[in-house]
Every structure is written in structure tokens, then in C-alpha cells.
Design an enzyme around this catalytic site. Structure first.
Site, PDB file in Angstrom:
ATOM      1  N   ASP A 250      -1.159   6.739   6.564  1.00 37.75           N
ATOM      2  CA  ASP A 250      -2.243   5.867   6.118  1.00 37.75           C
ATOM      3  C   ASP A 250      -2.474   4.860   7.252  1.00 37.75           C
ATOM      4  OD1 ASP A 250      -3.900   3.945   5.054  1.00 37.75           O
ATOM      5  OD2 ASP A 250      -2.652   3.497   3.308  1.00 37.75           O
TER       6      ASP A 250
ATOM      7  N   LYS B   9     -11.721  -1.799   7.364  1.00 36.03           N
ATOM      8  CA  LYS B   9     -11.004  -2.728   8.235  1.00 36.03           C
ATOM      9  C   LYS B   9     -11.501  -2.610   9.677  1.00 36.03           C
ATOM     10  CE  LYS B   9      -8.126  -3.035   4.586  1.00 36.03           C
ATOM     11  NZ  LYS B   9      -7.607  -2.097   3.596  1.00 36.03           N
TER      12      LYS B   9
ATOM     13  N   TRP C  17       0.822  -1.207   0.000  1.00 36.52           N
ATOM     14  CA  TRP C  17       0.000   0.000   0.000  1.00 36.52           C
ATOM     15  C   TRP C  17       0.855   1.255   0.000  1.00 36.52           C
ATOM     16  CZ3 TRP C  17      -4.488  -0.642  -1.846  1.00 36.52           C
ATOM     17  CH2 TRP C  17      -5.246  -1.775  -1.541  1.00 36.52           C
TER      18      TRP C  17
HETATM   19  C1  LIG Z   1      -7.076  -1.591   2.437  1.00 39.38           C
HETATM   20  C2  LIG Z   1      -5.995  -0.565   2.422  1.00 39.38           C
HETATM   21  C3  LIG Z   1      -5.976   0.479   1.482  1.00 39.38           C
HETATM   22  C4  LIG Z   1      -6.962   0.587   0.342  1.00 39.38           C
HETATM   23  O1  LIG Z   1      -8.214   0.904   0.741  1.00 39.38           O
HETATM   24  P1  LIG Z   1      -9.390   1.178  -0.330  1.00 39.38           P
HETATM   25  O2  LIG Z   1     -10.475   1.675   0.530  1.00 39.38           O
HETATM   26  O3  LIG Z   1      -9.666  -0.121  -1.015  1.00 39.38           O
HETATM   27  O4  LIG Z   1      -8.903   2.193  -1.311  1.00 39.38           O
HETATM   28  C5  LIG Z   1      -4.971   1.425   1.592  1.00 39.38           C
HETATM   29  N1  LIG Z   1      -4.034   1.344   2.552  1.00 39.38           N
HETATM   30  C6  LIG Z   1      -4.009   0.342   3.452  1.00 39.38           C
HETATM   31  C7  LIG Z   1      -2.949   0.310   4.500  1.00 39.38           C
HETATM   32  C8  LIG Z   1      -4.994  -0.640   3.414  1.00 39.38           C
HETATM   33  O5  LIG Z   1      -4.974  -1.652   4.321  1.00 39.38           O
END
Ligand SMILES: *Cc1c(COP(=O)(O)O)cnc(C)c1O
Length: 362
Positions: free
Chosen positions: A173, A197, A102
Site C-alpha cells: 500500500d 495524497k 492503515w
Molecule cells: C489515505 C490512506 C488510505 C485510505 O485511502 P482511501 O482512498 O480513503 O480509501 C489507505 N492507506 C494509506 C497508507 C493511506 O494513507
């Protein structure tokens, strides 16, 4: 009703009381004769939900007026683009710390918008097994910001310290570990997290941004992509994901009822300790590829002696109602995602099955 043990990486488990409340209120939201999805986003019923989602985010994380809470669409991936569009002007450069798939995506997106450089990477032969130490971060003293990914969903690593970036704005993030424990929001210029999540349905992203930094954002980009637009309109510039925000509000209320983030952290540590202990107890059979002090409390990855055994493990676990255990295609192996809403009982069921499987195949 039979609920599985849900180890999905995302979208992932939600607290059962939250789902039950949604079910109960689905057709008639609190005596209004319609679903919350059918309410106007400018009306009183929805307005309370929206305001509560924002207020509870502040309350649980314990921060005041210094930062805005924004509820946006497009998931975390849109944030990969929105962040540099707002805060990476021409002539400037942003620093990215690469710790997994990511963070690579966030970095690639920033490079499409402007100049970005790698301040540190822990990639070794295509894999990430650890979080860098503070001393490994080669920060550009003029960087527009420093971007980290606090939990690496694919590889199962997690930052267990907040990097010191001096005057440089720190951006994180937190998609896969948002609200897993109390944090000091004042350390961050911007936090973003896809909801699916730990806090709700996919498609919704929570952004927490420092107001003084927001004032420095670019203004020459499309209105919808400016953080300032959403801040000025309390995340009601256009029709928000009302259903997603309703579920998020209910998740946050649930977290508060259960004792807030200190209680969430205790529960998460107990789950992670239980699972890692089971892995470490059988080093001839189970192996965690991640360095010990970088282990994630949210996504626990482990290997078995062969890929055939891993496939059999996933298959038999599925038959026993434990789903989502197959590792990401880029890493292989087993991955158990044990986010906030996954109960200790699910981890205990998994650990019991690991013992049985080891006995049968060890
Ligand atoms: C799941 C995830 C994303 C992507 O999320 P989306 O909502 O599908 O764009 C980005 N960064 C991390 C760390 C993730 O676990």
C-alpha cells in the site's frame, strides 16, 4: 487569489499549475466545446487522457510489460478487500506487517475474506514508532503474499528499504508515498495507492500488478472486483472516474516536466531534512516521537511540551495561513504532511513560525 500553505494529510495539496490548467480547460476542453467530464469515456478526447495517465505512470516509474497499470475506483480502502478477494483463496494464508492504522485496516479486511496472520508488528502500547528490521519479519514460507504499508500516514513512519520476501509475492500500500521517488517496480507483485495524497483527487486508486501473478488470481468473485476484468478492458470495463484520471494525467505531466522522479525525490528530501532539522534543533521544545531511521519524508509528526501548547500552535499557524497541522485523532500532536505538491516555501514558512513560537513559549 490567496493560496494557503496546505499541510493536509489527504486529500492534500495539488500542484498549482495543474489546478490552473484544469480551470482553463474546465468549460471547453481543448476546443471540443465541452468539459472533459462531459466527454464519453469511449471517445477520442478522453481516450487520450486515459492512455496518457497509464503511459506516464509506466514512464515515470520506468517499468515495461511485466506489470499492468489499473485505474480503479473506491480509493485505497477497496483495495484492502479486492487484494485478498483476488489473491487469498480458501486454504491459503497471507502475511501482514503492521506498522500503523492503515495496515491494521488492511489486515482486518483480509481476515474477513480468508486467513491472514501478522508477520511482524511494531505496535507498542497502542503506538507505532518505527518500521521493523528485516530480521524481525517472521514470514510464513507458504504465504499467499506479504503485505506492507510503505508510508504510515498517521504515525509518520516510512520504509526505507524493500523487504526481502524470497519467492513470496510482495504487496505494498503506497497510498501516501506513491511517486515520492523512483522505485524498482519489479520487486513488487502488486502496488496500490489512493490518488489523493500524491497524484490526484480522492476516489481514484492506482494499481500496478504483475501480469504473471494476475494469471493466478481467483475467478469465482464478482466481475467488477476482479483485477483481470480491469486489465482486460484497460480500466474501461465500466465508466471510470474520468475527472480524477484527467487530473492525475496532468499531475504526472507536471512531474515529468519538473524533471521526473529523481527531481521529486531531491525536492522531498530537502523539505523533510529542513523540517526535521528544525525539530531536532530544539529538543527541549519540539520532539519527534518516531525513531530516526523510520522517519517519514511525507508525514512529519512532532510534539510540543504540552497539549495546550499544541492547540495554540495549530491555532496560530492557521491564522497565518498554514492549515492541516493538527495530528490525527489517534496520535495527537502536530502533523505536517509535505507531499510532492507541497512547495519548499511552505516548509520554510512553517519552520520560521516554529522558531517564533518557540521563542514566545519556550
Ligand atoms: C489515505 C490512506 C488510505 C485510505 O485511502 P482511501 O482512498 O480513503 O480509501 C489507505 N492507506 C494509506 C497508507 C493511506 O494513507
Amino acid at each position: 487569489m490567496s493560496r494557503v500553505h496546505n499541510f493536509n494529510a489527504g486529500p492534500a495539496a495539488l500542484p498549482l499549475p495543474v489546478l490552473e490548467l484544469a480551470q482553463q480547460e474546465l468549460c471547453d476542453y481543448r476546443g471540443t466545446g465541452m468539459s472533459i467530464m462531459e466527454h464519453s469515456h469511449r471517445g477520442k478526447a478522453y481516450d487520450e487522457v486515459h492512455a496518457a495517465a497509464i503511459a506516464l505512470t509506466r514512464e515515470l516509474l520506468g517499468f515495461g510489460d511485466s506489470h499492468e497499470v489499473l485505474l480503479l475506483q473506491g480509493g485505497a480502502s477497496l483495495q484492502f478487500a479486492m487484494l485478498p478477494m483476488n489473491f487469498l483463496p480458501a486454504g491459503a494464508s497471507a502475511d501482514y506487517v503492521l506498522t500503523g492504522g492503515w495496515s491494521e485496516k488492511a489486515f482486518e479486511e483480509a481476515k474477513r475474506v480468508g486467513t491472514a496472520r501478522v508477520a511482524a508488528t511494531t505496535c507498542e502500547d497502542g503506538r507505532y514508532r518505527r518500521i521493523p528490521k528485516q530480521s524481525e519479519l517472521a514470514l510464513d514460507p507458504k504465504a499467499a503474499y506479504v503485505h506492507i504499508t510503505t508510508n504510515n500516514t498517521l504515525f509518520g513512519t516510512q520504509w526505507h528499504y524493500v523487504p526481502e520476501t524470497g519467492e513470496l509475492p510482495l504487496v505494498a500500500d503506497m497510498s501516501s508515498d506513491f511517486l515520492w521517488k523512483p522505485i524498482d517496480v519489479s520487486r513488487y507483485a502488486l502496488i496500490y495507492a489512493g490518488a489523493q495524497k500524491n497524484v490526484g483527487p480522492s476516489g481514484l486508486a492506482v494499481v500496478i500488478v504483475k501480469k504473471s501473478w494476475l494469471d493466478k488470481a481467483r475467478t469465482d468473485i464478482p466481475t467488477i472486483l476482479r483485477y483481470a476484468t480491469h486489465a482486460k478492458n484497460a480500466s474501461l470495463y465500466n465508466t471510470p472516474n474520468t475527472w480524477g484520471i484527467y487530473i492525475m494525467r496532468n499531475v504526472l505531466e507536471h512531474v515529468k516536466r519538473e524533471g521526473g522522479l529523481p527531481a521529486v525525490e531531491r525536492a522531498n528530501r530537502k523539505k523533510a531534512d529542513t523540517l526535521y532539522a528544525a525539530i531536532d534543533a530544539a529538543p527541549d521544545f519540539f520532539r519527534c516521537p518516531v525513531e530516526r531511521d523510520s522517519r517519514s519524508t511525507m508525514n512529519v509528526g512532532f510534539r510540543l511540551p504540552t497539549e495546550e501548547l499544541e492547540a495554540a500552535f495549530v491555532k496560530q499557524a492557521t491564522e497565518r495561513g498554514m492549515i492541516g497541522l493538527k495530528g490525527h485523532r489517534s496520535t495527537g500532536g502536530i502533523r505536517a504532511s509535505i507531499y510532492n505538491a507541497v512547495p519548499l516555501a511552505s516548509v520554510e514558512a512553517l519552520v520560521a513560525f516554529m522558531g517564533e513560537f518557540h521563542k514566545a513559549h519556550g
